[in-house]
Design a protein around this motif. Structure first.
Motif, PDB file in Angstrom:
ATOM      1  N   TRP A  25      32.474 -14.912  43.152  1.00  0.00           N
ATOM      2  CA  TRP A  25      31.812 -15.816  44.102  1.00  0.00           C
ATOM      3  C   TRP A  25      32.813 -16.799  44.704  1.00  0.00           C
ATOM      4  O   TRP A  25      32.732 -17.126  45.885  1.00  0.00           O
ATOM      5  N   THR A  26      33.765 -17.256  43.901  1.00  0.00           N
ATOM      6  CA  THR A  26      34.797 -18.162  44.402  1.00  0.00           C
ATOM      7  C   THR A  26      35.654 -17.455  45.449  1.00  0.00           C
ATOM      8  O   THR A  26      35.934 -18.008  46.522  1.00  0.00           O
ATOM      9  N   ALA A  27      36.069 -16.235  45.147  1.00  0.00           N
ATOM     10  CA  ALA A  27      36.929 -15.486  46.074  1.00  0.00           C
ATOM     11  C   ALA A  27      36.218 -15.172  47.388  1.00  0.00           C
ATOM     12  O   ALA A  27      36.814 -15.325  48.463  1.00  0.00           O
ATOM     13  N   THR A  28      34.968 -14.744  47.318  1.00  0.00           N
ATOM     14  CA  THR A  28      34.255 -14.420  48.564  1.00  0.00           C
ATOM     15  C   THR A  28      34.037 -15.668  49.412  1.00  0.00           C
ATOM     16  O   THR A  28      34.208 -15.624  50.632  1.00  0.00           O
ATOM     17  N   ALA A  29      33.709 -16.785  48.767  1.00  0.00           N
ATOM     18  CA  ALA A  29      33.525 -18.031  49.523  1.00  0.00           C
ATOM     19  C   ALA A  29      34.867 -18.523  50.075  1.00  0.00           C
ATOM     20  O   ALA A  29      34.936 -19.013  51.203  1.00  0.00           O
ATOM     21  N   ALA A  30      35.931 -18.385  49.290  1.00  0.00           N
ATOM     22  CA  ALA A  30      37.253 -18.828  49.742  1.00  0.00           C
ATOM     23  C   ALA A  30      37.694 -18.052  50.980  1.00  0.00           C
ATOM     24  O   ALA A  30      38.264 -18.637  51.911  1.00  0.00           O
ATOM     25  N   ARG A  76      25.813 -21.253  40.495  1.00  0.00           N
ATOM     26  CA  ARG A  76      25.192 -19.923  40.547  1.00  0.00           C
ATOM     27  C   ARG A  76      25.227 -19.253  39.183  1.00  0.00           C
ATOM     28  O   ARG A  76      24.260 -18.594  38.778  1.00  0.00           O
ATOM     29  N   TYR A  77      26.333 -19.397  38.457  1.00  0.00           N
ATOM     30  CA  TYR A  77      26.439 -18.780  37.133  1.00  0.00           C
ATOM     31  C   TYR A  77      25.375 -19.338  36.189  1.00  0.00           C
ATOM     32  O   TYR A  77      24.803 -18.615  35.384  1.00  0.00           O
ATOM     33  N   ARG A  78      25.099 -20.620  36.294  1.00  0.00           N
ATOM     34  CA  ARG A  78      24.074 -21.230  35.442  1.00  0.00           C
ATOM     35  C   ARG A  78      22.665 -20.768  35.809  1.00  0.00           C
ATOM     36  O   ARG A  78      21.781 -20.730  34.972  1.00  0.00           O
ATOM     37  N   VAL A  79      22.459 -20.420  37.074  1.00  0.00           N
ATOM     38  CA  VAL A  79      21.125 -20.027  37.544  1.00  0.00           C
ATOM     39  C   VAL A  79      20.873 -18.526  37.385  1.00  0.00           C
ATOM     40  O   VAL A  79      19.807 -18.115  36.940  1.00  0.00           O
ATOM     41  N   HIS A  80      21.854 -17.688  37.756  1.00  0.00           N
ATOM     42  CA  HIS A  80      21.638 -16.238  37.794  1.00  0.00           C
ATOM     43  C   HIS A  80      21.404 -15.682  36.393  1.00  0.00           C
ATOM     44  O   HIS A  80      22.240 -15.833  35.512  1.00  0.00           O
ATOM     45  N   TYR A  90      12.991  -8.800  35.054  1.00  0.00           N
ATOM     46  CA  TYR A  90      12.955 -10.211  35.428  1.00  0.00           C
ATOM     47  C   TYR A  90      14.293 -10.577  36.075  1.00  0.00           C
ATOM     48  O   TYR A  90      15.348 -10.193  35.555  1.00  0.00           O
ATOM     49  N   THR A  91      14.259 -11.297  37.182  1.00  0.00           N
ATOM     50  CA  THR A  91      15.494 -11.797  37.792  1.00  0.00           C
ATOM     51  C   THR A  91      15.315 -13.250  38.211  1.00  0.00           C
ATOM     52  O   THR A  91      14.215 -13.689  38.537  1.00  0.00           O
ATOM     53  N   GLN A  92      16.414 -13.952  38.169  1.00  0.00           N
ATOM     54  CA  GLN A  92      16.476 -15.326  38.666  1.00  0.00           C
ATOM     55  C   GLN A  92      17.819 -15.446  39.372  1.00  0.00           C
ATOM     56  O   GLN A  92      18.852 -15.092  38.804  1.00  0.00           O
ATOM     57  N   SER A  93      17.804 -15.932  40.624  1.00  0.00           N
ATOM     58  CA  SER A  93      19.051 -15.985  41.384  1.00  0.00           C
ATOM     59  C   SER A  93      19.034 -17.149  42.360  1.00  0.00           C
ATOM     60  O   SER A  93      18.014 -17.800  42.560  1.00  0.00           O
ATOM     61  N   GLY A  94      20.180 -17.374  42.982  1.00  0.00           N
ATOM     62  CA  GLY A  94      20.320 -18.416  43.986  1.00  0.00           C
ATOM     63  C   GLY A  94      21.123 -19.592  43.466  1.00  0.00           C
ATOM     64  O   GLY A  94      21.614 -19.592  42.350  1.00  0.00           O
ATOM     65  N   TRP A  95      21.250 -20.581  44.317  1.00  0.00           N
ATOM     66  CA  TRP A  95      21.827 -21.853  43.847  1.00  0.00           C
ATOM     67  C   TRP A  95      21.120 -22.992  44.546  1.00  0.00           C
ATOM     68  O   TRP A  95      20.460 -23.790  43.900  1.00  0.00           O
ATOM     69  N   GLU A  99      15.330 -18.190  43.384  1.00  0.00           N
ATOM     70  CA  GLU A  99      14.243 -17.225  43.418  1.00  0.00           C
ATOM     71  C   GLU A  99      14.069 -16.616  42.031  1.00  0.00           C
ATOM     72  O   GLU A  99      15.042 -16.199  41.405  1.00  0.00           O
ATOM     73  N   TRP A 100      12.843 -16.576  41.556  1.00  0.00           N
ATOM     74  CA  TRP A 100      12.478 -15.884  40.327  1.00  0.00           C
ATOM     75  C   TRP A 100      11.617 -14.705  40.738  1.00  0.00           C
ATOM     76  O   TRP A 100      10.680 -14.855  41.510  1.00  0.00           O
ATOM     77  N   ARG A 101      11.946 -13.534  40.210  1.00  0.00           N
ATOM     78  CA  ARG A 101      11.163 -12.336  40.536  1.00  0.00           C
ATOM     79  C   ARG A 101      10.840 -11.593  39.250  1.00  0.00           C
ATOM     80  O   ARG A 101      11.588 -11.645  38.280  1.00  0.00           O
ATOM     81  N   ILE A 102       9.745 -10.890  39.291  1.00  0.00           N
ATOM     82  CA  ILE A 102       9.336 -10.044  38.183  1.00  0.00           C
ATOM     83  C   ILE A 102       8.746  -8.776  38.776  1.00  0.00           C
ATOM     84  O   ILE A 102       7.986  -8.833  39.748  1.00  0.00           O
ATOM     85  N   ALA A 103       9.108  -7.641  38.214  1.00  0.00           N
ATOM     86  CA  ALA A 103       8.562  -6.368  38.685  1.00  0.00           C
ATOM     87  C   ALA A 103       8.154  -5.541  37.475  1.00  0.00           C
ATOM     88  O   ALA A 103       8.994  -5.255  36.613  1.00  0.00           O
ATOM     89  N   PRO A 104       6.889  -5.183  37.385  1.00  0.00           N
ATOM     90  CA  PRO A 104       6.467  -4.300  36.293  1.00  0.00           C
ATOM     91  C   PRO A 104       7.222  -2.971  36.380  1.00  0.00           C
ATOM     92  O   PRO A 104       7.452  -2.445  37.471  1.00  0.00           O
ATOM     93  N   VAL A 105       7.605  -2.450  35.246  1.00  0.00           N
ATOM     94  CA  VAL A 105       8.347  -1.190  35.201  1.00  0.00           C
ATOM     95  C   VAL A 105       7.560  -0.076  35.881  1.00  0.00           C
ATOM     96  O   VAL A 105       8.145   0.791  36.536  1.00  0.00           O
ATOM     97  N   SER A 106       6.245  -0.126  35.792  1.00  0.00           N
ATOM     98  CA  SER A 106       5.421   0.926  36.401  1.00  0.00           C
ATOM     99  C   SER A 106       5.536   0.940  37.922  1.00  0.00           C
ATOM    100  O   SER A 106       5.156   1.923  38.562  1.00  0.00           O
ATOM    101  N   ARG A 107       6.071  -0.116  38.530  1.00  0.00           N
ATOM    102  CA  ARG A 107       6.207  -0.197  39.988  1.00  0.00           C
ATOM    103  C   ARG A 107       7.596   0.215  40.481  1.00  0.00           C
ATOM    104  O   ARG A 107       7.834   0.270  41.685  1.00  0.00           O
ATOM    105  N   ILE A 108       8.520   0.494  39.575  1.00  0.00           N
ATOM    106  CA  ILE A 108       9.892   0.843  39.972  1.00  0.00           C
ATOM    107  C   ILE A 108       9.921   2.230  40.609  1.00  0.00           C
ATOM    108  O   ILE A 108       9.381   3.187  40.075  1.00  0.00           O
ATOM    109  N   GLN A 109      10.582   2.303  41.774  1.00  0.00           N
ATOM    110  CA  GLN A 109      10.732   3.577  42.478  1.00  0.00           C
ATOM    111  C   GLN A 109      12.158   4.102  42.390  1.00  0.00           C
ATOM    112  O   GLN A 109      12.365   5.287  42.169  1.00  0.00           O
ATOM    113  N   THR A 110      13.157   3.238  42.621  1.00  0.00           N
ATOM    114  CA  THR A 110      14.552   3.666  42.526  1.00  0.00           C
ATOM    115  C   THR A 110      15.398   2.575  41.889  1.00  0.00           C
ATOM    116  O   THR A 110      15.047   1.396  41.926  1.00  0.00           O
ATOM    117  N   VAL A 111      16.524   3.001  41.325  1.00  0.00           N
ATOM    118  CA  VAL A 111      17.510   2.084  40.756  1.00  0.00           C
ATOM    119  C   VAL A 111      18.858   2.495  41.334  1.00  0.00           C
ATOM    120  O   VAL A 111      19.281   3.641  41.191  1.00  0.00           O
TER     121      VAL A 111
END
Length: 167
Positions: A25-30, A76-80, A90-95, A99-111
């Motif tokens: 993240w530091t390199a991309t922002a730099a 970001r490291y503390r949040v992600h 379950y995911t949590q991202s941003g700074w 954003e917090w997201r949850i997706a039941p496994v039964s709803r997964i279509q692709t990885v």
């Protein structure tokens, strides 16, 4: 709810991303700040009569750039975070905007696993979990490449074991 649906609740995910994500993240922002400051400096230095606001924006960029590079990656490291259970992803991202997201496994279509050149340099990857949701896919960025491969395999096994049509 039917007998195959398990209630899932929004909660902080258990796992952090790789510490190498801080460097990524530091390199991309730099890179972005270098281009921005470089263009502004080039205009100020090469123009006979540059607009006065370029001097101001150059100074502001020279102050905000390093500050951003110090704060954003750590924050970001503390949040992600991420977690996969037998029931959900379950995911949590941003700074600034988190954003917090949850997706039941039964709803997964692709990885999917993705790696841009800089992620490859840092040994990182991101996983995109596409679901039958109008909110769009879940993304887990900043994973160590070997962890991303293992997680993709785990998700594939888990989704195959769950009955349902992912819709």
């Amino acid at each position: 709810m039917n007998e195959h649906t398990t209630a899932v609740r929004l909660r902080p995910p258990a796992h952090r991303v790789s510490r190498r994500a801080i460097g990524y993240w530091t390199a991309t922002a730099a890179l972005l700040w270098i281009v921005l400051i470089g263009v502004q400096a080039l205009i100020v230095v090469t123009s006979d009569d540059p607009p006065a606001f370029f001097d101001v924006t150059l100074v502001v960029s020279c102050v905000l750039g390093p500050l951003h590079l110090l704060v954003m990656p750590q924050w970001r490291y503390r949040v992600h975070r991420w977690e996969v259970t037998g029931e959900a992803v379950y995911t949590q991202s941003g700074w600034l905007k988190q954003e917090w997201r949850i997706a039941p496994v039964s709803r997964i279509q692709t990885v999917d696993i993705e790696r841009d050149p800089l992620e490859q340099l840092f040994g990182l990857a991101k996983i995109t979990v596409t679901t039958a949701s109008a909110a769009g896919p879940l993304r887990i960025a900043g994973l160590a490449h070997d962890r991303a491969l293992a997680l993709a395999g785990e998700l594939t096994k888990t989704t195959q074991a769950v009955r349902g049509d992912a819709t």
